[in-house]
Motif scaffolding. Structure first.
Motif, PDB file in Angstrom:
ATOM      1  N   MET A 251      51.652  43.844  43.063  1.00  0.00           N
ATOM      2  CA  MET A 251      50.497  44.429  42.619  1.00  0.00           C
ATOM      3  C   MET A 251      50.702  45.494  41.918  1.00  0.00           C
ATOM      4  N   MET A 252      49.578  45.418  40.602  1.00  0.00           N
ATOM      5  CA  MET A 252      50.094  45.513  39.315  1.00  0.00           C
ATOM      6  C   MET A 252      49.078  46.816  38.987  1.00  0.00           C
ATOM      7  N   ARG A 253      48.696  47.344  39.258  1.00  0.00           N
ATOM      8  CA  ARG A 253      47.891  49.188  38.722  1.00  0.00           C
ATOM      9  C   ARG A 253      48.006  48.976  36.697  1.00  0.00           C
ATOM     10  N   VAL A 254      46.424  48.826  36.896  1.00  0.00           N
ATOM     11  CA  VAL A 254      45.956  48.129  35.037  1.00  0.00           C
ATOM     12  C   VAL A 254      44.985  49.126  34.742  1.00  0.00           C
ATOM     13  N   LEU A 255      45.757  49.263  33.531  1.00  0.00           N
ATOM     14  CA  LEU A 255      43.629  50.747  32.986  1.00  0.00           C
ATOM     15  C   LEU A 255      43.674  49.583  32.044  1.00  0.00           C
TER      16      LEU A 255
ATOM     17  N   ASP B 215      35.250  48.690  26.174  1.00  0.00           N
ATOM     18  CA  ASP B 215      33.811  48.860  25.319  1.00  0.00           C
ATOM     19  C   ASP B 215      32.988  48.436  25.262  1.00  0.00           C
ATOM     20  N   GLU B 216      32.376  46.904  26.289  1.00  0.00           N
ATOM     21  CA  GLU B 216      31.575  46.561  26.639  1.00  0.00           C
ATOM     22  C   GLU B 216      31.732  46.284  28.208  1.00  0.00           C
ATOM     23  N   ALA B 217      31.167  47.393  28.826  1.00  0.00           N
ATOM     24  CA  ALA B 217      30.853  48.168  30.005  1.00  0.00           C
ATOM     25  C   ALA B 217      30.922  46.666  31.353  1.00  0.00           C
ATOM     26  N   LEU B 218      30.323  45.402  30.173  1.00  0.00           N
ATOM     27  CA  LEU B 218      29.934  44.329  31.417  1.00  0.00           C
ATOM     28  C   LEU B 218      31.208  43.787  31.223  1.00  0.00           C
ATOM     29  N   VAL B 219      31.640  43.860  30.630  1.00  0.00           N
ATOM     30  CA  VAL B 219      33.488  43.032  30.547  1.00  0.00           C
ATOM     31  C   VAL B 219      34.497  43.145  31.305  1.00  0.00           C
ATOM     32  N   ALA B 220      34.098  45.379  30.955  1.00  0.00           N
ATOM     33  CA  ALA B 220      35.610  45.609  31.819  1.00  0.00           C
ATOM     34  C   ALA B 220      35.309  45.154  33.554  1.00  0.00           C
ATOM     35  N   MET B 221      33.722  45.489  33.615  1.00  0.00           N
ATOM     36  CA  MET B 221      33.635  45.227  35.280  1.00  0.00           C
ATOM     37  C   MET B 221      33.799  43.678  35.809  1.00  0.00           C
ATOM     38  N   GLU B 222      33.971  42.388  34.567  1.00  0.00           N
ATOM     39  CA  GLU B 222      34.345  41.479  35.173  1.00  0.00           C
ATOM     40  C   GLU B 222      35.640  41.739  35.706  1.00  0.00           C
TER      41      GLU B 222
ATOM     42  N   GLU C 158      41.195  42.663  40.595  1.00  0.00           N
ATOM     43  CA  GLU C 158      41.031  43.025  42.108  1.00  0.00           C
ATOM     44  C   GLU C 158      41.504  41.070  43.328  1.00  0.00           C
ATOM     45  N   ILE C 159      40.637  40.339  42.840  1.00  0.00           N
ATOM     46  CA  ILE C 159      40.507  39.330  43.212  1.00  0.00           C
ATOM     47  C   ILE C 159      42.244  38.345  43.072  1.00  0.00           C
ATOM     48  N   ALA C 160      42.945  38.635  42.446  1.00  0.00           N
ATOM     49  CA  ALA C 160      43.779  37.988  41.939  1.00  0.00           C
ATOM     50  C   ALA C 160      44.976  39.588  42.851  1.00  0.00           C
ATOM     51  N   GLY C 161      44.793  40.414  43.444  1.00  0.00           N
ATOM     52  CA  GLY C 161      45.509  41.729  44.421  1.00  0.00           C
ATOM     53  C   GLY C 161      46.335  42.565  43.669  1.00  0.00           C
ATOM     54  N   HIS C 162      45.803  42.345  42.515  1.00  0.00           N
ATOM     55  CA  HIS C 162      46.033  44.063  41.767  1.00  0.00           C
ATOM     56  C   HIS C 162      45.004  45.295  42.030  1.00  0.00           C
ATOM     57  N   ASP C 163      45.400  46.084  41.569  1.00  0.00           N
ATOM     58  CA  ASP C 163      44.326  47.747  41.225  1.00  0.00           C
ATOM     59  C   ASP C 163      43.891  47.741  39.902  1.00  0.00           C
TER      60      ASP C 163
ATOM     61  N   THR D 296      39.443  34.228  32.129  1.00  0.00           N
ATOM     62  CA  THR D 296      38.977  33.595  33.475  1.00  0.00           C
ATOM     63  C   THR D 296      39.644  34.131  34.495  1.00  0.00           C
ATOM     64  N   ASP D 297      39.214  34.102  35.410  1.00  0.00           N
ATOM     65  CA  ASP D 297      40.474  34.842  37.053  1.00  0.00           C
ATOM     66  C   ASP D 297      41.762  34.203  36.933  1.00  0.00           C
ATOM     67  N   SER D 298      42.013  32.916  36.511  1.00  0.00           N
ATOM     68  CA  SER D 298      42.952  32.330  36.489  1.00  0.00           C
ATOM     69  C   SER D 298      44.625  32.468  35.341  1.00  0.00           C
ATOM     70  N   THR D 299      43.082  32.511  34.040  1.00  0.00           N
ATOM     71  CA  THR D 299      44.265  33.525  32.626  1.00  0.00           C
ATOM     72  C   THR D 299      44.732  34.569  33.061  1.00  0.00           C
ATOM     73  N   LEU D 300      43.297  35.510  33.558  1.00  0.00           N
ATOM     74  CA  LEU D 300      44.257  36.786  33.856  1.00  0.00           C
ATOM     75  C   LEU D 300      45.466  37.303  35.217  1.00  0.00           C
ATOM     76  N   ALA D 301      45.305  35.910  35.983  1.00  0.00           N
ATOM     77  CA  ALA D 301      46.448  36.365  37.412  1.00  0.00           C
ATOM     78  C   ALA D 301      47.999  35.890  36.570  1.00  0.00           C
ATOM     79  N   ALA D 302      47.715  34.608  35.428  1.00  0.00           N
ATOM     80  CA  ALA D 302      49.232  33.870  35.050  1.00  0.00           C
ATOM     81  C   ALA D 302      49.447  35.442  33.925  1.00  0.00           C
ATOM     82  N   ALA D 303      48.475  35.987  33.474  1.00  0.00           N
ATOM     83  CA  ALA D 303      49.082  37.296  32.196  1.00  0.00           C
ATOM     84  C   ALA D 303      49.540  37.812  33.012  1.00  0.00           C
ATOM     85  N   ILE D 304      48.678  38.218  34.143  1.00  0.00           N
ATOM     86  CA  ILE D 304      49.185  39.992  34.835  1.00  0.00           C
ATOM     87  C   ILE D 304      50.643  39.620  35.648  1.00  0.00           C
ATOM     88  N   ALA D 305      50.952  38.125  36.430  1.00  0.00           N
ATOM     89  CA  ALA D 305      52.128  37.935  36.668  1.00  0.00           C
ATOM     90  C   ALA D 305      52.952  37.616  35.802  1.00  0.00           C
TER      91      ALA D 305
END
Length: 132
Positions: A1-5, A9-16, A22-27, A101-110
């Motif tokens: 699990m990675m802790r990510v900041l 500046d776009e609130a909706l993008v940040a929330m997404e 969180e879906i990928a198991g990170h914080d 996307t979910d998959s690109t973010l999960a792969a990038a964090i990994a």
């Protein structure tokens, strides 16, 4: 699990992005939208990685945020529609191109976790590139 900041500046993008992490198991340790709030969040939460948009509101640059976070020992990966080429080298480990996307973010964090751990990533999404 990675802790990510998340520095976006776009609130909706940040929330997404927060939800995808969180879906990928990170914080998601926090969200910031400018240099001052990013530095404060990094000092308070000590994230393992910061995802930083390059074009931030109110004249703030993600390049400045990356430099400030790097000086505090926080690794940075740009997450932006306008990846910095030469100007990003030395400030960030790489750049994840939007849209994310979910998959690109999960792969990038990994991949980032592997590099930060001294290893090599198993796979890179096409939308991610590391700086040399």
């Amino acid at each position: 699990m990675m802790r990510v900041l998340i520095v976006e500046d776009e609130a909706l993008v940040a929330m997404e992005i927060e939800g995808m992490l969180e879906i990928a198991g990170h914080d998601a340790t926090g969200m910031a939208d400018d240099l001052e709030s990013a530095v404060a969040a990094a000092e308070a939460d000590r994230p393992d990685l910061a995802l930083v948009d390059i074009n931030l509101a109110r004249g703030c640059s993600g390049l400045d945020v990356a430099a400030a976070l790097k000086a505090r020992g926080v690794p940075v990966m740009f997450a932006t529609g306008n990846c910095a080429s030469d100007s990003g080298r030395g400030l960030a480990m790489g750049c994840l191109h939007k849209p994310i996307t979910d998959s690109t973010l999960a792969a990038a964090i990994a991949a980032a976790a592997a590099v930060l751990g001294g290893g090599r990533p198993q796979r890179l999404p096409a939308s991610l590139h590391f700086y040399d």
